[in-house]
Enzyme design. Structure first.
Site, PDB file in Angstrom:
ATOM      1  N   LEU A   9      -4.429  25.421   2.163  1.00 43.76           N
ATOM      2  CA  LEU A   9      -3.857  24.757   2.972  1.00 43.76           C
ATOM      3  C   LEU A   9      -2.296  23.604   2.025  1.00 43.76           C
ATOM      4  CD1 LEU A   9      -4.877  21.555   4.346  1.00 43.76           C
ATOM      5  CD2 LEU A   9      -5.397  20.930   2.261  1.00 43.76           C
TER       6      LEU A   9
ATOM      7  N   HIS B 189      -6.060   0.754  -4.216  1.00 38.26           N
ATOM      8  CA  HIS B 189      -5.105   1.887  -3.866  1.00 38.26           C
ATOM      9  C   HIS B 189      -6.342   2.659  -4.979  1.00 38.26           C
ATOM     10  CE1 HIS B 189      -2.181  -0.442  -1.701  1.00 38.26           C
ATOM     11  NE2 HIS B 189      -1.517  -1.030  -2.412  1.00 38.26           N
TER      12      HIS B 189
ATOM     13  N   ASP C 154      -4.863   4.146   6.159  1.00 37.45           N
ATOM     14  CA  ASP C 154      -4.417   2.102   5.602  1.00 37.45           C
ATOM     15  C   ASP C 154      -6.334   1.677   5.489  1.00 37.45           C
ATOM     16  OD1 ASP C 154      -3.043  -0.066   6.029  1.00 37.45           O
ATOM     17  OD2 ASP C 154      -3.609   0.220   7.771  1.00 37.45           O
TER      18      ASP C 154
HETATM   19  C1  IPE Z   1       1.059   1.874   7.088  1.00 29.59           C
HETATM   20  O1  IPE Z   1       0.473   1.284   6.300  1.00 29.59           O
HETATM   21  C2  IPE Z   1       1.363   3.007   5.665  1.00 29.59           C
HETATM   22  C3  IPE Z   1       0.560   4.075   4.594  1.00 29.59           C
HETATM   23  C4  IPE Z   1      -0.214   4.817   5.135  1.00 29.59           C
HETATM   24  C5  IPE Z   1       1.291   4.219   3.577  1.00 29.59           C
HETATM   25  P1  IPE Z   1       0.946  -0.428   6.432  1.00 29.59           P
HETATM   26  O2  IPE Z   1      -0.342  -1.037   5.753  1.00 29.59           O
HETATM   27  O3  IPE Z   1       2.100  -0.098   5.770  1.00 29.59           O
HETATM   28  O4  IPE Z   1       0.687  -0.332   8.338  1.00 29.59           O
HETATM   29  P2  IPE Z   1       1.160  -1.833   9.219  1.00 29.59           P
HETATM   30  O5  IPE Z   1       2.270  -2.078   7.926  1.00 29.59           O
HETATM   31  O6  IPE Z   1       0.147  -2.690   9.143  1.00 29.59           O
HETATM   32  O7  IPE Z   1       1.603  -1.170   9.835  1.00 29.59           O
HETATM   33  C1  IPE Z   2      -3.044   1.743   2.979  1.00 34.47           C
HETATM   34  O1  IPE Z   2      -3.414   0.363   2.431  1.00 34.47           O
HETATM   35  C2  IPE Z   2      -1.569   1.740   1.615  1.00 34.47           C
HETATM   36  C3  IPE Z   2      -0.457   1.982   1.200  1.00 34.47           C
HETATM   37  C4  IPE Z   2      -0.025   1.427   2.896  1.00 34.47           C
HETATM   38  C5  IPE Z   2       0.496   1.942   0.655  1.00 34.47           C
HETATM   39  P1  IPE Z   2      -3.228  -0.772   3.393  1.00 34.47           P
HETATM   40  O2  IPE Z   2      -2.383  -0.958   1.335  1.00 34.47           O
HETATM   41  O3  IPE Z   2      -1.608  -0.900   3.801  1.00 34.47           O
HETATM   42  O4  IPE Z   2      -3.738  -2.000   3.163  1.00 34.47           O
HETATM   43  P2  IPE Z   2      -3.717  -3.162   3.815  1.00 34.47           P
HETATM   44  O5  IPE Z   2      -3.670  -2.706   4.901  1.00 34.47           O
HETATM   45  O6  IPE Z   2      -3.237  -4.079   2.863  1.00 34.47           O
HETATM   46  O7  IPE Z   2      -5.443  -3.488   3.866  1.00 34.47           O
HETATM   47 MG    MG Z   3      -1.594  -1.389   5.437  1.00 35.10          MG
END
Ligand code: IPE
Ligand code: IPE
Ligand code: MG
Length: 249
Positions: free
Chosen positions: A130, A36, A19
């Site tokens: 792995l 990303h 995240d």
């Molecule tokens: C969790 O992250 C999903 C992934 C890392 C793929 P999110 O960014 O979607 O989670 P929330 O919305 O903060 O709970």
């Molecule tokens: C995690 O990073 C990737 C996915 C959930 C696909 P985020 O896109 O959720 O990044 P934040 O939480 O907005 O910083």
């Molecule tokens: Mg996120």
């Protein structure tokens, strides 16, 4: 704790909630998509590190069943990133004897993504290094529902009472997406959020959690090692206590 002690207590299965890609980009005044792209680089280095350290299973939370709520352009970007990565990195996986697998609801994925996952799966099937499990269109509740449906379809019970009696924890576990994969021992979450966000709800019943404030694109191999050191220092009780001994690992 020294290196040998950490190595002696390695988690067999690590799950990562990757995240903070968006916040990483925002901090640089860049588009979320840049986050990303950098996040993918972090995933690659962590896969390499986990493989080197002798971890057996690594589940990466790539896209949740809730992430469809995002802008279509971001969703499309993530999907094409995954597809391109699988197409380009097959040699890297082969060289490192890494086996690629998937968990999640394939019914919601585009055919070209499914085809790419299948190809990666087939092309790495025989490897004994792995195992990287890509959680793509994954939600813990969704997986449990699909497992329950599989169970009901398979069960030879003559009545709903018989089916209800036959449904045990073991039977439901057998109907999960990858029943041979052991439960995760350690879940890492980056970007400082203390929540589970629908990741491995069933499997992570007794996982240890390592949460870091670092955004995922900044997550380094040293951070991964720090998570392993944290894990090695945990006393896992599984509901028992140190006097009862047997169940303590
Ligand atoms: C969790 O992250 C999903 C992934 C890392 C793929 P999110 O960014 O979607 O989670 P929330 O919305 O903060 O709970
Ligand atoms: C995690 O990073 C990737 C996915 C959930 C696909 P985020 O896109 O959720 O990044 P934040 O939480 O907005 O910083
Ligand atoms: Mg996120």
């Amino acid at each position: 704790m020294n290196a040998k002690e950490i190595n002696d207590k390695l988690p067999r299965h690590v799950g990562i909630i990757m995240d903070g890609n968006g916040r990483w980009a925002a901090r640089r005044g860049a588009a979320r998509t840049n986050g990303h792209t950098e996040g993918l680089k972090a995933a690659r280095r962590v896969v390499e590190r986990a493989s080197l350290r002798g971890i057996h299973y690594l589940t990466l939370f790539v896209f949740s069943t809730e992430n469809w709520k995002r802008a279509a352009s971001e969703v499309d970007f993530i999907m094409s990133l995954v597809k391109r990565h699988l197409m380009r990195e097959l040699d890297f996986y082969r060289e490192n004897h890494i086996r690629i697998r998937h968990t999640g609801d394939t019914s919601g994925l585009a055919p070209d993504i499914i085809a790419e996952i299948d190809e990666a799966r087939r092309g790495t099937k025989g490897f004994d290094g792995l195992q990287v499990i890509l959680a793509l269109n994954y939600g813990g509740r969704n997986e449990i529902i699909r497992a329950a449906r599989r169970f009901l379809r398979q069960t030879a019970a003559a009545s709903s009472d018989e089916a209800a009696a036959a449904l045990t924890e073991e039977e439901l576990s057998r109907c999960l997406d990858n029943p041979d994969v052991p439960d995760p021992d350690l879940i890492i979450r980056t970007a400082g959020e203390f929540r589970v966000s629908n990741f491995l709800l069933w499997e992570a019943a007794y996982a240890e959690y390592f949460i870091t404030d670092k955004f995922w694109p900044d997550f380094s191999i040293d951070d991964f090692d720090a998570a392993l050191a944290f894990y090695a220092a945990r006393e896992r009780r599984f509901g028992a206590n140190s006097e009862s001994g047997a169940a303590v690992q």
